[in-house]
Design a protein around this motif. Structure first.
Motif, PDB file in Angstrom:
ATOM      1  N   MET A   1      17.503  20.682  27.359  1.00 46.34           N
ATOM      2  CA  MET A   1      17.020  21.612  28.378  1.00 46.34           C
ATOM      3  C   MET A   1      16.108  22.650  27.728  1.00 46.34           C
ATOM      4  N   ILE A   2      15.277  23.257  28.527  1.00 45.65           N
ATOM      5  CA  ILE A   2      14.326  24.255  28.038  1.00 45.65           C
ATOM      6  C   ILE A   2      14.716  25.624  28.591  1.00 45.65           C
ATOM      7  N   LEU A   3      14.829  26.604  27.678  1.00 45.81           N
ATOM      8  CA  LEU A   3      15.087  27.985  28.072  1.00 45.81           C
ATOM      9  C   LEU A   3      13.775  28.755  27.976  1.00 45.81           C
ATOM     10  N   THR A   4      13.574  29.689  28.908  1.00 43.15           N
ATOM     11  CA  THR A   4      12.376  30.532  28.910  1.00 43.15           C
ATOM     12  C   THR A   4      12.797  31.989  28.882  1.00 43.15           C
ATOM     13  N   CYS A   5      12.294  32.721  27.893  1.00 45.39           N
ATOM     14  CA  CYS A   5      12.637  34.146  27.802  1.00 45.39           C
ATOM     15  C   CYS A   5      12.031  34.890  28.986  1.00 45.39           C
ATOM     16  N   PRO A   6      12.841  35.579  29.771  1.00 40.50           N
ATOM     17  CA  PRO A   6      12.306  36.316  30.928  1.00 40.50           C
ATOM     18  C   PRO A   6      11.439  37.511  30.543  1.00 40.50           C
ATOM     19  N   GLU A   7      11.482  37.877  29.273  1.00 36.18           N
ATOM     20  CA  GLU A   7      10.739  39.063  28.851  1.00 36.18           C
ATOM     21  C   GLU A   7       9.338  38.706  28.356  1.00 36.18           C
ATOM     22  N   CYS A   8       9.242  37.676  27.470  1.00 36.43           N
ATOM     23  CA  CYS A   8       7.930  37.330  26.891  1.00 36.43           C
ATOM     24  C   CYS A   8       7.515  35.903  27.174  1.00 36.43           C
ATOM     25  N   SER A   9       8.341  35.159  27.920  1.00 36.14           N
ATOM     26  CA  SER A   9       8.030  33.792  28.359  1.00 36.14           C
ATOM     27  C   SER A   9       7.992  32.771  27.224  1.00 36.14           C
ATOM     28  N   THR A  10       8.555  33.105  26.085  1.00 37.80           N
ATOM     29  CA  THR A  10       8.658  32.121  25.009  1.00 37.80           C
ATOM     30  C   THR A  10       9.677  31.061  25.406  1.00 37.80           C
ATOM     31  N   ARG A  11       9.344  29.770  25.116  1.00 33.66           N
ATOM     32  CA  ARG A  11      10.239  28.684  25.519  1.00 33.66           C
ATOM     33  C   ARG A  11      10.977  28.119  24.304  1.00 33.66           C
ATOM     34  N   TYR A  12      12.213  27.649  24.559  1.00 35.10           N
ATOM     35  CA  TYR A  12      13.053  27.085  23.515  1.00 35.10           C
ATOM     36  C   TYR A  12      13.718  25.817  24.030  1.00 35.10           C
ATOM     37  N   VAL A  13      13.833  24.821  23.157  1.00 36.70           N
ATOM     38  CA  VAL A  13      14.550  23.583  23.479  1.00 36.70           C
ATOM     39  C   VAL A  13      15.976  23.710  22.966  1.00 36.70           C
ATOM     40  N   VAL A  14      16.946  23.574  23.860  1.00 38.98           N
ATOM     41  CA  VAL A  14      18.358  23.775  23.516  1.00 38.98           C
ATOM     42  C   VAL A  14      19.184  22.653  24.108  1.00 38.98           C
ATOM     43  N   ASP A  15      20.184  22.234  23.363  1.00 43.70           N
ATOM     44  CA  ASP A  15      21.129  21.228  23.857  1.00 43.70           C
ATOM     45  C   ASP A  15      21.913  21.841  25.023  1.00 43.70           C
ATOM     46  N   PRO A  16      21.925  21.242  26.197  1.00 37.58           N
ATOM     47  CA  PRO A  16      22.669  21.811  27.341  1.00 37.58           C
ATOM     48  C   PRO A  16      24.156  21.967  27.055  1.00 37.58           C
ATOM     49  N   VAL A  17      24.701  21.113  26.176  1.00 35.08           N
ATOM     50  CA  VAL A  17      26.117  21.239  25.850  1.00 35.08           C
ATOM     51  C   VAL A  17      26.399  22.592  25.207  1.00 35.08           C
ATOM     52  N   ALA A  18      25.414  23.103  24.430  1.00 33.76           N
ATOM     53  CA  ALA A  18      25.616  24.378  23.758  1.00 33.76           C
ATOM     54  C   ALA A  18      25.683  25.527  24.748  1.00 33.76           C
ATOM     55  N   ILE A  19      25.045  25.373  25.916  1.00 31.76           N
ATOM     56  CA  ILE A  19      25.106  26.420  26.943  1.00 31.76           C
ATOM     57  C   ILE A  19      26.459  26.363  27.661  1.00 31.76           C
ATOM     58  N   GLY A  20      26.940  25.140  27.912  1.00 25.73           N
ATOM     59  CA  GLY A  20      28.268  24.978  28.497  1.00 25.73           C
ATOM     60  C   GLY A  20      28.311  25.189  30.000  1.00 25.73           C
ATOM     61  N   LEU A  21      29.460  24.914  30.566  1.00 23.73           N
ATOM     62  CA  LEU A  21      29.637  25.025  32.011  1.00 23.73           C
ATOM     63  C   LEU A  21      29.700  26.464  32.486  1.00 23.73           C
ATOM     64  N   ALA A  22      29.977  27.392  31.577  1.00 21.86           N
ATOM     65  CA  ALA A  22      30.085  28.793  31.980  1.00 21.86           C
ATOM     66  C   ALA A  22      28.817  29.577  31.665  1.00 21.86           C
ATOM     67  N   GLY A  23      27.854  28.912  31.031  1.00 18.88           N
ATOM     68  CA  GLY A  23      26.666  29.652  30.602  1.00 18.88           C
ATOM     69  C   GLY A  23      26.985  30.487  29.354  1.00 18.88           C
ATOM     70  N   ARG A  24      25.987  31.112  28.789  1.00 24.11           N
ATOM     71  CA  ARG A  24      26.225  31.978  27.618  1.00 24.11           C
ATOM     72  C   ARG A  24      25.050  32.915  27.401  1.00 24.11           C
ATOM     73  N   THR A  25      25.302  33.934  26.588  1.00 19.62           N
ATOM     74  CA  THR A  25      24.252  34.910  26.266  1.00 19.62           C
ATOM     75  C   THR A  25      23.432  34.391  25.090  1.00 19.62           C
ATOM     76  N   VAL A  26      22.113  34.437  25.255  1.00 20.70           N
ATOM     77  CA  VAL A  26      21.207  34.003  24.187  1.00 20.70           C
ATOM     78  C   VAL A  26      20.207  35.125  23.916  1.00 20.70           C
ATOM     79  N   ARG A  27      19.515  34.993  22.782  1.00 23.51           N
ATOM     80  CA  ARG A  27      18.548  36.033  22.407  1.00 23.51           C
ATOM     81  C   ARG A  27      17.243  35.397  21.974  1.00 23.51           C
ATOM     82  N   CYS A  28      16.143  36.012  22.405  1.00 25.48           N
ATOM     83  CA  CYS A  28      14.804  35.521  22.054  1.00 25.48           C
ATOM     84  C   CYS A  28      14.461  35.972  20.635  1.00 25.48           C
TER      85      CYS A  28
END
Length: 233
Positions: A1-28
């Motif tokens: 899955m691709i994450l997009t920073c809401p602040e600067c729009s930088t995109r990151y490719v992340v394994d969806p399993v790492a985000i999990g069913l509850a979601g998680r806090t990430v940092r740009c």
């Protein structure tokens, strides 16, 4: 899955399993903005490889490697702190400032703490040998006979080469033999007690019946430092 920073729009490719069913806090990694990423669709997690699905939800997605074949960076680990580099830079600047001050004020430091002379001399920054901002110039000697007595006469010029007025200390004449051993010394007074910046004044001294084995003559200023000997040339 691709994450997009809401602040600067930088995109990151992340394994969806790492985000999990509850979601998680990430940092740009680019702008350091943190946000809570909601859980991806269940289908993405289910379709992930079993090995990835077995990873706990708290997996450190910030340390995942960049996916092969993509130009999108993975979410990185914490940015290395620049604090050590800043502290080292400040320390170097502080030491340079202290060294500069020690050189600029070395006359005052030597006057108050004579023991520092050895440290200054180690770096070639000892006090001027010609008497703390004073120099001896055009020193000449002449031997003559007056009423049958041999007389040694020494003439020269005292110059203030510093940037401020200087008190002229007492002066010394010294005779050495061919081996450099001192065989005679005498004191004499300078012609003026003080010289202004750039001022010069002639001096002279005479010694009657000097030792015949004398082969070298030296003239210098008396050392004004506490416990000092003679300083000069």
């Amino acid at each position: 899955m691709i994450l997009t920073c809401p602040e600067c729009s930088t995109r990151y490719v992340v394994d969806p399993v790492a985000i999990g069913l509850a979601g998680r806090t990430v940092r740009c990694s680019r702008c350091s903005h943190s946000w809570h990423e909601p859980p991806p669709p269940v289908e993405e997690i289910v379709s992930a490889p079993a090995a990835a699905a077995s990873r706990p939800e708290s997996a450190d997605i910030e340390r995942r490697a960049r996916p092969k074949g993509t130009n999108l960076p993975a979410v990185p680990g914490s940015t290395p702190s620049r604090t050590p580099a800043v502290l080292w830079t400040l320390l170097v600047l502080f030491l340079v400032a202290v060294a500069g001050l020690a050189v600029w004020q070395r006359d005052a430091i030597l006057a108050r703490v004579p023991e520092t002379a050895a440290i200054y001399e180690t770096f070639g920054l000892g006090p001027k040998p010609e008497g703390f901002g004073l120099a001896l110039e055009n020193v000449r000697r002449k031997m003559s006979t007056v009423d049958g007595v041999r007389v040694l006469r020494i003439d020269g010029v005292i110059a203030n080469v510093s940037d401020k007025p200087r008190t002229v200390p007492g002066m010394l004449g010294i005779l050495l033999d061919s081996s450099g051993r001192e065989i005679k010394r005498w004191n004499f007074s300078p012609p003026l007690p003080k010289l202004l910046h750039g001022e010069r004044t002639p001096f002279s001294t005479e010694l009657k019946d000097p030792p015949r084995q004398a082969s070298e003559v030296r003239v210098m200023f008396e050392d004004r430092r506490p416990g000092g000997g003679a300083g000069g040339r």
